[in-house]
Design a protein around this motif. Structure first.
Motif, PDB file in Angstrom:
ATOM      1  N   UNK A  29       0.829  -1.209   0.000  1.00 25.54           N
ATOM      2  CA  UNK A  29       0.000   0.000   0.000  1.00 25.54           C
ATOM      3  C   UNK A  29       0.864   1.260   0.000  1.00 25.54           C
ATOM      4  N   UNK A  30       2.022   1.234   0.669  1.00 33.51           N
ATOM      5  CA  UNK A  30       2.889   2.417   0.710  1.00 33.51           C
ATOM      6  C   UNK A  30       3.483   2.721  -0.657  1.00 33.51           C
ATOM      7  N   UNK A  31       3.964   1.699  -1.349  1.00 37.87           N
ATOM      8  CA  UNK A  31       4.550   1.932  -2.671  1.00 37.87           C
ATOM      9  C   UNK A  31       3.479   2.359  -3.672  1.00 37.87           C
ATOM     10  N   UNK A  32       2.284   1.768  -3.566  1.00 32.82           N
ATOM     11  CA  UNK A  32       1.195   2.161  -4.465  1.00 32.82           C
ATOM     12  C   UNK A  32       0.747   3.591  -4.188  1.00 32.82           C
ATOM     13  N   UNK A  33       0.725   3.970  -2.908  1.00 37.09           N
ATOM     14  CA  UNK A  33       0.329   5.337  -2.553  1.00 37.09           C
ATOM     15  C   UNK A  33       1.349   6.349  -3.083  1.00 37.09           C
ATOM     16  N   UNK A  34       2.624   6.004  -2.992  1.00 39.23           N
ATOM     17  CA  UNK A  34       3.660   6.888  -3.534  1.00 39.23           C
ATOM     18  C   UNK A  34       3.481   7.070  -5.034  1.00 39.23           C
ATOM     19  N   UNK A  35       3.150   5.982  -5.721  1.00 41.20           N
ATOM     20  CA  UNK A  35       2.884   6.064  -7.159  1.00 41.20           C
ATOM     21  C   UNK A  35       1.689   6.963  -7.442  1.00 41.20           C
ATOM     22  N   UNK A  36       0.637   6.784  -6.656  1.00 35.09           N
ATOM     23  CA  UNK A  36      -0.587   7.566  -6.844  1.00 35.09           C
ATOM     24  C   UNK A  36      -0.324   9.068  -6.708  1.00 35.09           C
ATOM     25  N   UNK A  37       0.455   9.435  -5.714  1.00 34.75           N
ATOM     26  CA  UNK A  37       0.721  10.849  -5.457  1.00 34.75           C
ATOM     27  C   UNK A  37       1.623  11.478  -6.514  1.00 34.75           C
ATOM     28  N   UNK A  38       2.534  10.685  -7.075  1.00 32.42           N
ATOM     29  CA  UNK A  38       3.530  11.221  -8.004  1.00 32.42           C
ATOM     30  C   UNK A  38       3.221  10.928  -9.464  1.00 32.42           C
ATOM     31  N   UNK A  39       2.137  10.207  -9.716  1.00 32.04           N
ATOM     32  CA  UNK A  39       1.795   9.830 -11.095  1.00 32.04           C
ATOM     33  C   UNK A  39       1.656  11.028 -12.042  1.00 32.04           C
ATOM     34  N   UNK A  40       1.058  12.152 -11.643  1.00 29.61           N
ATOM     35  CA  UNK A  40       0.931  13.273 -12.585  1.00 29.61           C
ATOM     36  C   UNK A  40       2.260  13.826 -13.089  1.00 29.61           C
TER      37      UNK A  40
END
Length: 395
Positions: free
Chosen positions: A252-263
């Protein structure tokens, strides 16, 4: 659980392990990431932004998770995912690509928080997980000797340095190999200084657009490839190294980091496998409890690499590929041996482990999913069938 980093835990070998992990990770696959960005129609500034976003995300997760769990948690971008994107993003706009990244990351957060991934990985026997990891790393061990064909002097000296260091100073063996390789490259004039230019990366925001066909046709395969080819082997590295870190928070932490930085271009931040093995073995530190420093060091080097962006890409490209291959292979020798020992130690699982190893090492791929996943499937089927037959005969 203590979350303080003790100064006495700092060690040069762990810091070097973190550096080598970042060096190998960037040098071995950054070209694929740039191909994926190009396929999405990204400009040069956007490509550099992708590397910045990925570097920041990997730095935050490496440092935060390693510091909190006192284990060398190494994250990375998904190289199989980048390869998938390089062939799947053709025809999509850069905005639609960013929409895909956000969609995939959101699903990853749900999978991590729900605990589904943790339950799945606990069903995998340790010998099969070790065999899968050995199969993944086998090619890196073989690359040491295949590199001798084109760079006999360079790789030969690096191997000799490794053997002498293992005898005289085993804790710093990889450091000596790195220094020896650098000296050889510079003295032989194989380092292309002119290709390296200094520049600072500027983040570029891309507003996401949503396309149902892109989400289903690219987003779901990207999720599957990342989970099967990166996170499952990544968990195997952690488990076979003796760390019992809970899985769900990592996913969940790595996916959340991706979610926040995806743009800004972070397409996938996940657990590392190959580079993680460099930091979890005894070469990083003889004491298992102090190897978390390698994870923190890797995070710092990830951040520097991301901030440098295109400069780092040019720097890594200036090294001969044979040097990087030999450095990675030598750093992973101990891990390969340890996993082969675990894979073959249990007679009940040995045959299934061998099947897992062979399928994984073969590199076979179906439906865009890498061999590591199919190796586990083949091993599990072998285990169920063979052991089932044995039990029925016993009855």
């Amino acid at each position: 659980m203590s979350v303080a980093m003790r100064v006495k835990d700092l060690s040069l070998s762990a810091i070097v392990a973190g550096f080598v992990a970042v060096l190998v990770g960037f040098a071995s696959s950054v070209a694929i990431v740039l191909q994926a960005a190009s396929a999405a129609g990204a400009s040069q500034d956007m490509m550099a932004s992708w590397l910045l976003a990925l570097g920041i995300g990997m730095a935050a997760t490496c440092i935060g998770l390693s510091w909190y769990y006192k284990a060398p948690i190494i994250t990375a971008w998904s190289t199989p995912g980048a390869a998938l994107l390089a062939t799947s993003l053709q025809g999509l706009t850069i905005n639609e690509a960013i929409g895909v990244f956000i969609f995939t990351a959101a699903l990853g957060v749900v999978i991590g928080l729900s605990g589904w991934f943790d339950k799945l990985t606990r069903l995998i026997p340790l010998p099969l997980a070790s065999a899968m990891l050995a199969g993944i790393l086998l090619q890196f061990g073989l690359s040491i000797f295949s590199s001798l064909q084109s760079q006999a002097v360079l790789v030969g000296i690096m191997c000799l340095s490794y053997l002498l260091a293992k005898r005289l100073s085993p804790r710093y063996a990889i450091l000596w190999v790195l220094v020896t390789g650098l000296l050889c490259v510079v003295t032989q004039g194989q380092f292309n200084f002119s290709a390296v230019t200094l520049s600072v990366t500027t983040p570029v925001w891309v507003t996401p657009h949503w396309s149902l066909s892109a989400l289903l046709g690219v987003g779901l395969p990207l999720l599957l490839v990342t989970m099967a080819s990166q996170n499952i082997p990544g968990i195997a590295v952690i488990r076979t190294s003796g760390y019992q870190t809970p899985v769900s928070p990592l996913i969940s932490s790595t996916a959340l980091a991706t979610l926040l930085l995806a743009p800004w271009g972070a397409f996938s931040i996940n657990l590392a496998a190959i580079t993680a093995a460099i930091c979890t073995g005894p070469e990083a530190h003889p004491q298992q409890s102090k190897r978390y420093i390698a994870g923190i060091a890797a995070g710092i080097f990830y951040l520097l690499a991301g901030l440098a962006g295109a400069t780092v890409v040019a720097l890594f490209a200036a090294f001969p590929k044979e040097m990087i291959a030999a450095l990675a292979g030598l750093a992973l020798l101990g891990t390969i041996g340890a996993n082969l020992a675990v894979a073959s130690s249990d007679g009940e699982h040995r045959e299934a482990a061998i099947v897992t190893l062979l399928v994984t090492a073969s590199g076979v791929s179906f439906f865009g999913v890498a061999a590591a996943f199919w190796g586990l499937i083949a091993g599990a089927v072998t285990l169920l069938v063979v052991n089932g037959l044995r039990r029925s005969r016993a009855c």
